[in-house]
Motif scaffolding. Sequence first.
Motif, PDB file in Angstrom:
ATOM      1  N   LEU A  41     -20.492   2.496 -67.119  1.00 24.82           N
ATOM      2  CA  LEU A  41     -19.045   2.277 -65.551  1.00 24.82           C
ATOM      3  C   LEU A  41     -20.116   0.824 -65.471  1.00 24.82           C
ATOM      4  O   LEU A  41     -19.500  -0.028 -64.481  1.00 24.82           O
ATOM      5  N   PHE A  42     -22.026   0.785 -64.618  1.00 24.44           N
ATOM      6  CA  PHE A  42     -22.076  -0.241 -64.250  1.00 24.44           C
ATOM      7  C   PHE A  42     -23.540  -0.659 -65.124  1.00 24.44           C
ATOM      8  O   PHE A  42     -23.799   0.329 -65.967  1.00 24.44           O
ATOM      9  N   LYS A  43     -24.049  -1.477 -63.992  1.00 21.83           N
ATOM     10  CA  LYS A  43     -25.143  -2.275 -64.507  1.00 21.83           C
ATOM     11  C   LYS A  43     -25.826  -2.328 -63.467  1.00 21.83           C
ATOM     12  O   LYS A  43     -25.346  -3.036 -62.679  1.00 21.83           O
ATOM     13  N   ILE A  44     -27.058  -1.958 -63.800  1.00 21.72           N
ATOM     14  CA  ILE A  44     -27.191  -1.843 -62.242  1.00 21.72           C
ATOM     15  C   ILE A  44     -28.992  -3.132 -62.766  1.00 21.72           C
ATOM     16  O   ILE A  44     -29.710  -3.360 -63.367  1.00 21.72           O
ATOM     17  N   ASP A  45     -29.300  -3.809 -61.311  1.00 27.03           N
ATOM     18  CA  ASP A  45     -29.627  -4.726 -61.846  1.00 27.03           C
ATOM     19  C   ASP A  45     -31.484  -4.118 -62.096  1.00 27.03           C
ATOM     20  O   ASP A  45     -32.010  -3.307 -62.073  1.00 27.03           O
ATOM     21  N   SER A  46     -32.357  -4.535 -63.445  1.00 26.23           N
ATOM     22  CA  SER A  46     -32.955  -4.335 -63.680  1.00 26.23           C
ATOM     23  C   SER A  46     -34.628  -5.089 -63.333  1.00 26.23           C
ATOM     24  O   SER A  46     -35.776  -4.466 -63.969  1.00 26.23           O
ATOM     25  N   ARG A  47     -34.351  -5.186 -62.354  1.00 21.15           N
ATOM     26  CA  ARG A  47     -35.700  -6.256 -61.954  1.00 21.15           C
ATOM     27  C   ARG A  47     -36.597  -5.119 -61.390  1.00 21.15           C
ATOM     28  O   ARG A  47     -38.275  -5.099 -62.002  1.00 21.15           O
ATOM     29  N   ALA A  78      -8.030  20.257 -49.287  1.00 26.61           N
ATOM     30  CA  ALA A  78      -8.384  18.513 -50.037  1.00 26.61           C
ATOM     31  C   ALA A  78      -8.166  19.118 -51.646  1.00 26.61           C
ATOM     32  O   ALA A  78      -8.406  20.280 -51.670  1.00 26.61           O
ATOM     33  N   LEU A  79      -6.726  18.501 -52.547  1.00 27.17           N
ATOM     34  CA  LEU A  79      -6.987  18.773 -53.665  1.00 27.17           C
ATOM     35  C   LEU A  79      -7.633  17.917 -54.459  1.00 27.17           C
ATOM     36  O   LEU A  79      -7.086  17.105 -53.946  1.00 27.17           O
ATOM     37  N   GLU A  80      -7.957  18.309 -55.291  1.00 32.41           N
ATOM     38  CA  GLU A  80      -8.165  17.552 -55.890  1.00 32.41           C
ATOM     39  C   GLU A  80      -7.940  17.267 -57.898  1.00 32.41           C
ATOM     40  O   GLU A  80      -7.632  18.984 -58.340  1.00 32.41           O
ATOM     41  N   GLY A  81      -7.289  16.253 -59.022  1.00 27.81           N
ATOM     42  CA  GLY A  81      -6.795  17.070 -59.473  1.00 27.81           C
ATOM     43  C   GLY A  81      -8.178  17.851 -60.673  1.00 27.81           C
ATOM     44  O   GLY A  81      -9.610  17.586 -60.356  1.00 27.81           O
ATOM     45  N   LYS A  82      -7.972  18.161 -62.188  1.00 28.08           N
ATOM     46  CA  LYS A  82      -9.161  19.163 -63.087  1.00 28.08           C
ATOM     47  C   LYS A  82      -9.981  17.758 -63.198  1.00 28.08           C
ATOM     48  O   LYS A  82     -11.047  18.108 -63.958  1.00 28.08           O
ATOM     49  N   ASN A  83      -9.399  16.643 -63.213  1.00 25.66           N
ATOM     50  CA  ASN A  83     -10.190  15.498 -64.281  1.00 25.66           C
ATOM     51  C   ASN A  83     -10.934  14.707 -62.879  1.00 25.66           C
ATOM     52  O   ASN A  83     -11.609  13.632 -63.756  1.00 25.66           O
ATOM     53  N   ASN A  84     -10.537  14.640 -62.066  1.00 26.13           N
ATOM     54  CA  ASN A  84     -10.709  13.775 -61.335  1.00 26.13           C
ATOM     55  C   ASN A  84     -12.592  14.055 -60.618  1.00 26.13           C
ATOM     56  O   ASN A  84     -12.822  15.009 -60.375  1.00 26.13           O
ATOM     57  N   VAL A  85     -13.301  12.880 -60.552  1.00 37.22           N
ATOM     58  CA  VAL A  85     -14.524  13.571 -60.588  1.00 37.22           C
ATOM     59  C   VAL A  85     -15.169  12.391 -59.361  1.00 37.22           C
ATOM     60  O   VAL A  85     -14.972  11.329 -59.247  1.00 37.22           O
ATOM     61  N   GLU A  86     -16.422  12.750 -59.113  1.00 39.26           N
ATOM     62  CA  GLU A  86     -17.169  12.113 -57.948  1.00 39.26           C
ATOM     63  C   GLU A  86     -18.735  11.367 -58.442  1.00 39.26           C
ATOM     64  O   GLU A  86     -19.025  12.058 -59.655  1.00 39.26           O
ATOM     65  N   ILE A  87     -18.310  10.305 -58.679  1.00 38.14           N
ATOM     66  CA  ILE A  87     -19.471   9.201 -59.129  1.00 38.14           C
ATOM     67  C   ILE A  87     -20.979   9.313 -58.444  1.00 38.14           C
ATOM     68  O   ILE A  87     -21.215   8.617 -57.645  1.00 38.14           O
ATOM     69  N   ARG A  88     -22.267   9.777 -58.528  1.00 41.81           N
ATOM     70  CA  ARG A  88     -23.351   9.615 -57.940  1.00 41.81           C
ATOM     71  C   ARG A  88     -24.088   9.558 -58.657  1.00 41.81           C
ATOM     72  O   ARG A  88     -24.253   9.321 -59.580  1.00 41.81           O
ATOM     73  N   SER A  89     -24.996   8.173 -58.156  1.00 43.31           N
ATOM     74  CA  SER A  89     -25.294   7.698 -59.337  1.00 43.31           C
ATOM     75  C   SER A  89     -27.141   9.117 -59.619  1.00 43.31           C
ATOM     76  O   SER A  89     -27.639   9.113 -58.220  1.00 43.31           O
TER      77      SER A  89
END
Length: 135
Positions: free
Chosen positions: A91-97, A57-68
Amino acid sequence: MKIFGKTRIIILMASIILLQNCTKAAEGSATAPPPPELPVYTVITAPATVYQEFPTALEGKNNVEIRSQVDGYLDKIYVEEGAYVRAGQPLFKIDSRSYGEQMNMAAANLQAANANIQKAKVEVDRLQPLVAAKV
């Protein structure tokens, strides 16, 4: 130094035997045995394509996996999938409650700890005169 007669005869016979063995060995080595017959194959030249397949499996140099880095539910998504992003861009807004509840709980624990400190100071101030009077 004079060598006795029996010793001379033994040395003479030993040298004769040695010379005879040397000449027989030289005669035997002059005729070598024929080489063994080995199978011979003729090599046929033809064009050949040699390749191997490797699963990967090839991935580009700039492709990244986003994990919280934190737990929570997403409230809003600021980017579309596959869009380019810049460093520092939200990138995202997490529920702050849930985080607000945790902050309120920590503040309540801090106030309870401060109240315990004040209670301990009052207790020390009350008992110091009694200890000084050895009551």
